[in-house]
Design a protein around this motif. Sequence first.
Motif, PDB file in Angstrom:
ATOM      1  N   GLN A  75      -4.714 102.811  24.568  1.00  7.98           N
ATOM      2  CA  GLN A  75      -4.004 102.174  25.675  1.00  7.98           C
ATOM      3  C   GLN A  75      -2.829 103.006  26.189  1.00  7.98           C
ATOM      4  OE1 GLN A  75      -3.089  98.241  24.315  1.00  7.98           O
ATOM      5  NE2 GLN A  75      -5.189  97.506  24.587  1.00  7.98           N
ATOM      6  N   PRO A  76      -1.918 103.535  25.339  1.00  2.00           N
ATOM      7  CA  PRO A  76      -0.846 104.351  25.868  1.00  2.00           C
ATOM      8  C   PRO A  76      -1.348 105.570  26.598  1.00  2.00           C
ATOM      9  CG  PRO A  76      -0.373 103.664  23.613  1.00  2.00           C
ATOM     10  CD  PRO A  76      -1.779 103.305  23.888  1.00  2.00           C
ATOM     11  N   ALA A  77      -2.432 106.200  26.056  1.00  2.00           N
ATOM     12  CA  ALA A  77      -2.978 107.373  26.730  1.00  2.00           C
ATOM     13  C   ALA A  77      -3.517 107.011  28.102  1.00  2.00           C
ATOM     14  CB  ALA A  77      -4.085 107.998  25.868  1.00  2.00           C
ATOM     15  N   GLY A  78      -4.124 105.829  28.201  1.00  4.33           N
ATOM     16  CA  GLY A  78      -4.641 105.404  29.493  1.00  4.33           C
ATOM     17  C   GLY A  78      -3.540 105.084  30.485  1.00  4.33           C
ATOM     18  N   LEU A  79      -2.405 104.624  29.979  1.00  5.71           N
ATOM     19  CA  LEU A  79      -1.288 104.294  30.860  1.00  5.71           C
ATOM     20  C   LEU A  79      -0.490 105.523  31.278  1.00  5.71           C
ATOM     21  CD1 LEU A  79       0.070 101.080  29.097  1.00  5.71           C
ATOM     22  CD2 LEU A  79      -1.252 101.207  31.206  1.00  5.71           C
ATOM     23  N   LEU A  80      -0.635 106.622  30.552  1.00  3.64           N
ATOM     24  CA  LEU A  80       0.169 107.809  30.835  1.00  3.64           C
ATOM     25  C   LEU A  80      -0.058 108.362  32.231  1.00  3.64           C
ATOM     26  CD1 LEU A  80       2.193 109.869  29.808  1.00  3.64           C
ATOM     27  CD2 LEU A  80       0.285 111.168  28.821  1.00  3.64           C
ATOM     28  N   PRO A  81      -1.318 108.553  32.695  1.00  2.00           N
ATOM     29  CA  PRO A  81      -1.494 109.068  34.070  1.00  2.00           C
ATOM     30  C   PRO A  81      -0.858 108.170  35.125  1.00  2.00           C
ATOM     31  CG  PRO A  81      -3.545 109.195  32.832  1.00  2.00           C
ATOM     32  CD  PRO A  81      -2.604 108.386  32.005  1.00  2.00           C
ATOM     33  N   THR A  82      -0.966 106.861  34.944  1.00  4.57           N
ATOM     34  CA  THR A  82      -0.357 105.937  35.902  1.00  4.57           C
ATOM     35  C   THR A  82       1.152 106.084  35.930  1.00  4.57           C
ATOM     36  OG1 THR A  82      -2.151 104.352  35.513  1.00  4.57           O
ATOM     37  CG2 THR A  82      -0.159 103.518  36.562  1.00  4.57           C
ATOM     38  N   ALA A  83       1.755 106.212  34.760  1.00  4.65           N
ATOM     39  CA  ALA A  83       3.209 106.384  34.680  1.00  4.65           C
ATOM     40  C   ALA A  83       3.637 107.694  35.338  1.00  4.65           C
ATOM     41  CB  ALA A  83       3.658 106.348  33.218  1.00  4.65           C
ATOM     42  N   VAL A  84       2.839 108.740  35.144  1.00  4.26           N
ATOM     43  CA  VAL A  84       3.173 110.036  35.757  1.00  4.26           C
ATOM     44  C   VAL A  84       3.106 109.942  37.278  1.00  4.26           C
ATOM     45  CG1 VAL A  84       2.415 112.428  36.016  1.00  4.26           C
ATOM     46  CG2 VAL A  84       2.461 111.374  33.747  1.00  4.26           C
ATOM     47  N   VAL A  85       2.048 109.304  37.791  1.00  3.92           N
ATOM     48  CA  VAL A  85       1.905 109.150  39.246  1.00  3.92           C
ATOM     49  C   VAL A  85       3.071 108.369  39.828  1.00  3.92           C
ATOM     50  CG1 VAL A  85       0.504 108.097  41.046  1.00  3.92           C
ATOM     51  CG2 VAL A  85      -0.596 109.381  39.218  1.00  3.92           C
ATOM     52  N   LEU A  86       3.442 107.263  39.170  1.00  2.81           N
ATOM     53  CA  LEU A  86       4.564 106.461  39.651  1.00  2.81           C
ATOM     54  C   LEU A  86       5.866 107.260  39.630  1.00  2.81           C
ATOM     55  CD1 LEU A  86       3.846 102.973  38.041  1.00  2.81           C
ATOM     56  CD2 LEU A  86       3.712 103.584  40.454  1.00  2.81           C
ATOM     57  N   ALA A  87       6.062 108.062  38.582  1.00  5.98           N
ATOM     58  CA  ALA A  87       7.287 108.874  38.486  1.00  5.98           C
ATOM     59  C   ALA A  87       7.347 109.901  39.614  1.00  5.98           C
ATOM     60  CB  ALA A  87       7.346 109.566  37.119  1.00  5.98           C
ATOM     61  N   VAL A  88       6.209 110.521  39.915  1.00  7.03           N
ATOM     62  CA  VAL A  88       6.167 111.505  41.002  1.00  7.03           C
ATOM     63  C   VAL A  88       6.441 110.831  42.349  1.00  7.03           C
ATOM     64  CG1 VAL A  88       4.664 113.081  42.270  1.00  7.03           C
ATOM     65  CG2 VAL A  88       4.634 113.072  39.772  1.00  7.03           C
ATOM     66  N   LEU A  89       5.812 109.682  42.578  1.00  5.35           N
ATOM     67  CA  LEU A  89       6.029 108.967  43.839  1.00  5.35           C
ATOM     68  C   LEU A  89       7.471 108.522  43.984  1.00  5.35           C
ATOM     69  CD1 LEU A  89       2.784 106.786  44.005  1.00  5.35           C
ATOM     70  CD2 LEU A  89       3.334 108.806  45.366  1.00  5.35           C
ATOM     71  N   ALA A  90       8.077 108.066  42.891  1.00 11.98           N
ATOM     72  CA  ALA A  90       9.486 107.667  42.948  1.00 11.98           C
ATOM     73  C   ALA A  90      10.386 108.859  43.205  1.00 11.98           C
ATOM     74  CB  ALA A  90       9.879 106.968  41.645  1.00 11.98           C
ATOM     75  N   ALA A  91      10.044 110.019  42.639  1.00 11.28           N
ATOM     76  CA  ALA A  91      10.871 111.212  42.826  1.00 11.28           C
ATOM     77  C   ALA A  91      10.847 111.687  44.278  1.00 11.28           C
ATOM     78  CB  ALA A  91      10.382 112.326  41.901  1.00 11.28           C
ATOM     79  N   LEU A  92       9.767 111.390  45.003  1.00 14.13           N
ATOM     80  CA  LEU A  92       9.689 111.791  46.409  1.00 14.13           C
ATOM     81  C   LEU A  92      10.805 111.171  47.242  1.00 14.13           C
ATOM     82  CD1 LEU A  92       5.832 111.568  47.071  1.00 14.13           C
ATOM     83  CD2 LEU A  92       7.211 113.625  46.727  1.00 14.13           C
ATOM     84  N   THR A  93      11.383 110.101  46.750  1.00 12.19           N
ATOM     85  CA  THR A  93      12.466 109.422  47.471  1.00 12.19           C
ATOM     86  C   THR A  93      13.589 110.384  47.823  1.00 12.19           C
ATOM     87  OG1 THR A  93      11.955 107.415  46.222  1.00 12.19           O
ATOM     88  CG2 THR A  93      14.070 107.477  47.367  1.00 12.19           C
ATOM     89  N   PHE A  94      13.843 111.339  46.961  1.00 11.28           N
ATOM     90  CA  PHE A  94      15.011 112.213  47.114  1.00 11.28           C
ATOM     91  C   PHE A  94      14.653 113.568  47.712  1.00 11.28           C
ATOM     92  CE2 PHE A  94      15.427 109.413  43.415  1.00 11.28           C
ATOM     93  CZ  PHE A  94      16.533 108.674  43.802  1.00 11.28           C
ATOM     94  N   PHE A  95      13.396 113.749  48.124  1.00  8.13           N
ATOM     95  CA  PHE A  95      12.980 115.034  48.674  1.00  8.13           C
ATOM     96  C   PHE A  95      12.423 114.929  50.087  1.00  8.13           C
ATOM     97  CE2 PHE A  95      12.690 115.500  44.066  1.00  8.13           C
ATOM     98  CZ  PHE A  95      13.391 116.688  43.864  1.00  8.13           C
ATOM     99  N   LEU A  96      12.150 113.718  50.550  1.00  6.82           N
ATOM    100  CA  LEU A  96      11.544 113.544  51.861  1.00  6.82           C
ATOM    101  C   LEU A  96      12.549 112.972  52.850  1.00  6.82           C
ATOM    102  CD1 LEU A  96       8.060 112.042  50.852  1.00  6.82           C
ATOM    103  CD2 LEU A  96       8.655 114.438  51.278  1.00  6.82           C
ATOM    104  N   SER A  97      12.281 113.197  54.137  1.00  8.53           N
ATOM    105  CA  SER A  97      13.144 112.672  55.187  1.00  8.53           C
ATOM    106  C   SER A  97      12.911 111.176  55.368  1.00  8.53           C
ATOM    107  CB  SER A  97      12.865 113.399  56.497  1.00  8.53           C
ATOM    108  OG  SER A  97      11.550 113.121  56.953  1.00  8.53           O
ATOM    109  N   GLY A  98      13.769 110.548  56.154  1.00  5.53           N
ATOM    110  CA  GLY A  98      13.639 109.119  56.403  1.00  5.53           C
ATOM    111  C   GLY A  98      12.325 108.775  57.079  1.00  5.53           C
ATOM    112  N   TYR A  99      11.902 109.610  58.044  1.00  6.75           N
ATOM    113  CA  TYR A  99      10.640 109.333  58.736  1.00  6.75           C
ATOM    114  C   TYR A  99       9.453 109.490  57.801  1.00  6.75           C
ATOM    115  CZ  TYR A  99       6.755 109.701  61.998  1.00  6.75           C
ATOM    116  OH  TYR A  99       5.562 109.512  62.645  1.00  6.75           O
ATOM    117  N   GLN A 100       9.487 110.509  56.944  1.00  9.53           N
ATOM    118  CA  GLN A 100       8.398 110.702  55.993  1.00  9.53           C
ATOM    119  C   GLN A 100       8.316 109.543  55.003  1.00  9.53           C
ATOM    120  OE1 GLN A 100       9.725 114.580  54.673  1.00  9.53           O
ATOM    121  NE2 GLN A 100       8.040 115.611  55.734  1.00  9.53           N
TER     122      GLN A 100
END
Length: 328
Positions: A17-42
């Motif tokens: 179960q943790p291994a299966g949840l790891l890719p999802t957690a990584v994707v969410l972390a990457v998407l959240a990190a985009l908050t600080f790298f993209l413009s308001g319109y993006q």
Amino acid sequence: MSGNTLAMARAARGAGQPAGLLPTAVVLAVLAALTFFLSGYQLFQLTTAIAYGIAILGLVILTGYTGQISLGHGAFYAIGAYVTAILMSVYDVPYWATLPVSAVVCAIFGLLLGFPALRLGGLYLALTTFGLAVALPQLLKHPLLQDWTGGVQGIVITKPDPPAWLKLTPDQWLYLFSLAVAAVLFVLARNLLRGRIGRAFIAVRDHPLAAEAMGIDIAMVKTGAFAVSALYTGIAGSLGAIAVQFVAPDSFGVFLSIALFVGLVVGGVGTIGGALFGALFIVFVPNVAADISKAAPDAVYGAILIAVMFVMPAGVAGTLGRLLARRS
């Protein structure tokens, strides 16, 4: 099976179960990190894509898992958007508190539409839902509803500000808020569709007579699927209205329903993750087509759509799943 074998099986499932949840957690972390790298319109574009992804997920539940074709889900998206706009503009309800109201209202409408769907199927059901998508924009302009909907002028709402203790812009906060809502809804859908209810959906889709013989209430399953699907699409409409800050009848025409259906097919009809790929397609590919040809962007969009379907007939998520299965 011995007790030791059962214990080993449980341990193996727990370890996986943790291994299966790891890719999802990584994707969410990457998407959240985009908050600080993209413009308001993006970030606005991604927020819109998230809203569309939730709406397409509703279609995955209805069409992909129960086999009921809908070409009118833009109507549920519009209802959710208007519920949020009316509550925020007229009754000064906080934006986050409008989401459960939109969910309940759209679930009721989906349940009501689910009853006539019991007597219809295939192309007949598709045509019926298409008629709903055609009629709703005109109903929203009707004088009897004009005091609520704003008529042709629509309703303008204010983009929510982030909490005072967060040093974020409104675009950044709304993107993170939408991402959090989407994460919860996708996890709930995954648990629903991988459980007993999901197996009932598939049984009704593939072998209705056998499902009925096994004691599955087909009427309840089909109407329930419509209600859950409409619930998801209504929440999506609420998030979309908050992001755009405006609702009007002409914003929810037939093309919206068709675009959601295109996103369903492009992403993968029976795949949960495909909803995100489909949403990205319907948000960004039209812009790419317009950049390629200013004179005929629709022709370029159609060519890209045909090429994607030719190369990936199972949708993006379905094709990726098959490739990963072959490599393993």
